[in-house]
Design a protein around this motif. Structure first.
Motif, PDB file in Angstrom:
ATOM      1  N   THR A   1       0.950  -1.119  -0.098  1.00  0.00           N
ATOM      2  CA  THR A   1      -0.216   0.136   0.027  1.00  0.00           C
ATOM      3  C   THR A   1       0.944   1.298   0.098  1.00  0.00           C
ATOM      4  O   THR A   1       0.336   2.283  -0.302  1.00  0.00           O
ATOM      5  CB  THR A   1      -1.032  -0.019   1.356  1.00  0.00           C
ATOM      6  OG1 THR A   1      -0.150  -0.216   2.392  1.00  0.00           O
ATOM      7  CG2 THR A   1      -1.963  -1.059   0.890  1.00  0.00           C
ATOM      8  N   GLY A   2       1.925   1.347   0.529  1.00  0.00           N
ATOM      9  CA  GLY A   2       2.810   2.173   0.484  1.00  0.00           C
ATOM     10  C   GLY A   2       3.484   2.573  -1.078  1.00  0.00           C
ATOM     11  O   GLY A   2       3.851   3.672  -1.418  1.00  0.00           O
ATOM     12  N   ARG A   3       3.184   1.606  -2.048  1.00  0.00           N
ATOM     13  CA  ARG A   3       3.699   1.900  -3.429  1.00  0.00           C
ATOM     14  C   ARG A   3       2.400   2.151  -4.236  1.00  0.00           C
ATOM     15  O   ARG A   3       2.678   2.743  -5.288  1.00  0.00           O
ATOM     16  CB  ARG A   3       4.377   0.645  -3.947  1.00  0.00           C
ATOM     17  CG  ARG A   3       5.258   0.861  -5.028  1.00  0.00           C
ATOM     18  CD  ARG A   3       5.895  -0.450  -5.088  1.00  0.00           C
ATOM     19  NE  ARG A   3       6.454  -0.487  -6.617  1.00  0.00           N
ATOM     20  CZ  ARG A   3       7.248  -1.203  -7.033  1.00  0.00           C
ATOM     21  NH1 ARG A   3       7.493  -2.477  -6.343  1.00  0.00           N
ATOM     22  NH2 ARG A   3       7.891  -1.153  -8.323  1.00  0.00           N
TER      23      ARG A   3
ATOM     24  N   GLY B   1      -6.876   2.433  -9.280  1.00  0.00           N
ATOM     25  CA  GLY B   1      -7.932   1.381  -9.068  1.00  0.00           C
ATOM     26  C   GLY B   1      -8.113   0.502 -10.440  1.00  0.00           C
ATOM     27  O   GLY B   1      -9.246  -0.219 -10.401  1.00  0.00           O
ATOM     28  N   MET B   2      -7.013   0.351 -11.132  1.00  0.00           N
ATOM     29  CA  MET B   2      -7.219  -0.705 -12.148  1.00  0.00           C
ATOM     30  C   MET B   2      -7.494  -2.119 -11.426  1.00  0.00           C
ATOM     31  O   MET B   2      -8.186  -2.696 -12.152  1.00  0.00           O
ATOM     32  CB  MET B   2      -5.868  -0.771 -12.801  1.00  0.00           C
ATOM     33  CG  MET B   2      -5.581   0.621 -13.543  1.00  0.00           C
ATOM     34  SD  MET B   2      -7.120   1.050 -14.705  1.00  0.00           S
ATOM     35  CE  MET B   2      -7.095  -0.050 -15.862  1.00  0.00           C
ATOM     36  N   CYS B   3      -6.896  -2.579 -10.450  1.00  0.00           N
ATOM     37  CA  CYS B   3      -7.310  -3.743  -9.753  1.00  0.00           C
ATOM     38  C   CYS B   3      -8.528  -3.674  -9.553  1.00  0.00           C
ATOM     39  O   CYS B   3      -9.280  -4.838  -9.903  1.00  0.00           O
ATOM     40  CB  CYS B   3      -6.224  -4.046  -8.632  1.00  0.00           C
ATOM     41  SG  CYS B   3      -6.357  -2.798  -7.298  1.00  0.00           S
TER      42      CYS B   3
ATOM     43  N   VAL C   1     -12.120  -9.341  -5.722  1.00  0.00           N
ATOM     44  CA  VAL C   1     -10.916  -9.603  -5.018  1.00  0.00           C
ATOM     45  C   VAL C   1     -10.307  -8.286  -4.286  1.00  0.00           C
ATOM     46  O   VAL C   1      -9.711  -8.164  -3.469  1.00  0.00           O
ATOM     47  CB  VAL C   1      -9.839 -10.328  -5.875  1.00  0.00           C
ATOM     48  CG1 VAL C   1      -8.305 -10.317  -5.380  1.00  0.00           C
ATOM     49  CG2 VAL C   1     -10.452 -11.826  -6.272  1.00  0.00           C
ATOM     50  N   PHE C   2     -10.312  -7.008  -5.309  1.00  0.00           N
ATOM     51  CA  PHE C   2      -9.607  -5.799  -4.687  1.00  0.00           C
ATOM     52  C   PHE C   2     -10.798  -4.665  -4.594  1.00  0.00           C
ATOM     53  O   PHE C   2     -11.774  -4.696  -5.214  1.00  0.00           O
ATOM     54  CB  PHE C   2      -8.837  -5.444  -6.036  1.00  0.00           C
ATOM     55  CG  PHE C   2      -7.594  -6.402  -6.319  1.00  0.00           C
ATOM     56  CD1 PHE C   2      -6.696  -6.352  -5.420  1.00  0.00           C
ATOM     57  CD2 PHE C   2      -7.758  -7.377  -7.293  1.00  0.00           C
ATOM     58  CE1 PHE C   2      -5.597  -7.534  -5.605  1.00  0.00           C
ATOM     59  CE2 PHE C   2      -6.741  -8.187  -7.756  1.00  0.00           C
ATOM     60  CZ  PHE C   2      -5.389  -8.263  -6.906  1.00  0.00           C
ATOM     61  N   ASP C   3     -10.206  -3.903  -3.625  1.00  0.00           N
ATOM     62  CA  ASP C   3     -10.898  -2.718  -3.476  1.00  0.00           C
ATOM     63  C   ASP C   3     -10.382  -1.648  -3.308  1.00  0.00           C
ATOM     64  O   ASP C   3      -8.955  -1.993  -3.222  1.00  0.00           O
ATOM     65  CB  ASP C   3     -12.241  -3.084  -2.481  1.00  0.00           C
ATOM     66  CG  ASP C   3     -13.482  -2.050  -2.457  1.00  0.00           C
ATOM     67  OD1 ASP C   3     -13.362  -0.972  -3.351  1.00  0.00           O
ATOM     68  OD2 ASP C   3     -14.183  -1.892  -1.279  1.00  0.00           O
ATOM     69  N   GLN C   4     -10.924  -0.325  -3.006  1.00  0.00           N
ATOM     70  CA  GLN C   4      -9.950   0.751  -2.721  1.00  0.00           C
ATOM     71  C   GLN C   4     -10.396   1.283  -1.209  1.00  0.00           C
ATOM     72  O   GLN C   4     -11.570   1.316  -1.006  1.00  0.00           O
ATOM     73  CB  GLN C   4      -9.801   1.833  -3.603  1.00  0.00           C
ATOM     74  CG  GLN C   4      -9.354   1.403  -4.979  1.00  0.00           C
ATOM     75  CD  GLN C   4      -9.307   2.660  -6.005  1.00  0.00           C
ATOM     76  OE1 GLN C   4     -10.621   2.646  -6.802  1.00  0.00           O
ATOM     77  NE2 GLN C   4      -8.273   3.413  -6.218  1.00  0.00           N
TER      78      GLN C   4
ATOM     79  N   ASP D   1      -7.660   6.717   1.604  1.00  0.00           N
ATOM     80  CA  ASP D   1      -6.687   7.154   0.805  1.00  0.00           C
ATOM     81  C   ASP D   1      -6.657   6.726  -0.620  1.00  0.00           C
ATOM     82  O   ASP D   1      -5.858   7.115  -1.482  1.00  0.00           O
ATOM     83  CB  ASP D   1      -5.218   6.969   1.509  1.00  0.00           C
ATOM     84  CG  ASP D   1      -5.056   5.491   1.552  1.00  0.00           C
ATOM     85  OD1 ASP D   1      -5.573   4.566   1.228  1.00  0.00           O
ATOM     86  OD2 ASP D   1      -4.071   5.178   2.329  1.00  0.00           O
ATOM     87  N   GLY D   2      -7.719   5.861  -0.966  1.00  0.00           N
ATOM     88  CA  GLY D   2      -7.704   5.256  -2.366  1.00  0.00           C
ATOM     89  C   GLY D   2      -6.826   4.023  -2.439  1.00  0.00           C
ATOM     90  O   GLY D   2      -6.794   3.672  -3.628  1.00  0.00           O
ATOM     91  N   THR D   3      -5.948   3.707  -1.742  1.00  0.00           N
ATOM     92  CA  THR D   3      -4.965   2.613  -1.768  1.00  0.00           C
ATOM     93  C   THR D   3      -5.767   1.143  -1.890  1.00  0.00           C
ATOM     94  O   THR D   3      -6.982   1.079  -1.449  1.00  0.00           O
ATOM     95  CB  THR D   3      -3.580   2.636  -1.031  1.00  0.00           C
ATOM     96  OG1 THR D   3      -4.680   2.520   0.616  1.00  0.00           O
ATOM     97  CG2 THR D   3      -3.003   4.006  -0.821  1.00  0.00           C
ATOM     98  N   VAL D   4      -5.121   0.330  -2.635  1.00  0.00           N
ATOM     99  CA  VAL D   4      -5.481  -1.097  -2.387  1.00  0.00           C
ATOM    100  C   VAL D   4      -5.911  -1.693  -1.249  1.00  0.00           C
ATOM    101  O   VAL D   4      -5.249  -1.541  -0.310  1.00  0.00           O
ATOM    102  CB  VAL D   4      -4.798  -1.708  -3.515  1.00  0.00           C
ATOM    103  CG1 VAL D   4      -3.409  -1.903  -2.933  1.00  0.00           C
ATOM    104  CG2 VAL D   4      -5.219  -3.289  -3.923  1.00  0.00           C
ATOM    105  N   VAL D   5      -6.944  -2.443  -1.323  1.00  0.00           N
ATOM    106  CA  VAL D   5      -7.460  -3.034  -0.422  1.00  0.00           C
ATOM    107  C   VAL D   5      -7.717  -4.545  -0.906  1.00  0.00           C
ATOM    108  O   VAL D   5      -8.544  -4.906  -1.953  1.00  0.00           O
ATOM    109  CB  VAL D   5      -8.967  -2.748   0.370  1.00  0.00           C
ATOM    110  CG1 VAL D   5      -9.175  -4.014   1.441  1.00  0.00           C
ATOM    111  CG2 VAL D   5      -8.528  -1.353   0.919  1.00  0.00           C
ATOM    112  N   VAL D   6      -6.960  -5.626  -0.452  1.00  0.00           N
ATOM    113  CA  VAL D   6      -7.033  -6.898  -0.926  1.00  0.00           C
ATOM    114  C   VAL D   6      -8.324  -7.909  -0.170  1.00  0.00           C
ATOM    115  O   VAL D   6      -8.077  -7.830   1.381  1.00  0.00           O
ATOM    116  CB  VAL D   6      -5.916  -7.938  -0.865  1.00  0.00           C
ATOM    117  CG1 VAL D   6      -5.929  -9.228  -1.446  1.00  0.00           C
ATOM    118  CG2 VAL D   6      -4.633  -7.223  -1.620  1.00  0.00           C
ATOM    119  N   LEU D   7      -9.276  -7.741  -0.937  1.00  0.00           N
ATOM    120  CA  LEU D   7     -10.434  -8.645   0.019  1.00  0.00           C
ATOM    121  C   LEU D   7     -10.324  -9.950   0.363  1.00  0.00           C
ATOM    122  O   LEU D   7     -10.925 -10.629   1.132  1.00  0.00           O
ATOM    123  CB  LEU D   7     -11.787  -8.314  -0.922  1.00  0.00           C
ATOM    124  CG  LEU D   7     -12.185  -6.917  -1.236  1.00  0.00           C
ATOM    125  CD1 LEU D   7     -13.364  -6.564  -1.998  1.00  0.00           C
ATOM    126  CD2 LEU D   7     -12.423  -5.984   0.174  1.00  0.00           C
TER     127      LEU D   7
END
Length: 64
Positions: free
Chosen positions: A7-9, A14-16, A23-26, A30-36
């Motif tokens: 998430t630091g990178r 939001g492409m994922c 599988v992925f959310d934001q 802060d809009g960073t990836v969340v792995v569901l």
């Protein structure tokens, strides 16, 4: 298959999440990836790999 997210990178493109929302959310903060689902079923492997390839910052990776 195990998904790892840095998430630091992540730049929050939001492409994922657009590619594989089951599988992925934001993050709403802060809009960073969340792995569901960090260990999705093997049937989703091609879609997971596509989502990882589309990540513009290289924040996602897949391991075993």
């Amino acid at each position: 298959m195990k998904i790892k997210a840095d998430t630091g990178r992540c730049v929050g493109a939001g492409m994922c999440a657009l590619t594989l929302p089951q599988v992925f959310d934001q993050s709403e903060d802060d809009g960073t990836v969340v792995v569901l689902d960090a260990e999705p079923p093997a049937a989703l492997g091609p879609a997971v790999n596509r989502a990882v390839q589309l990540c513009p910052s290289g924040a996602l990776s897949v391991g075993r």
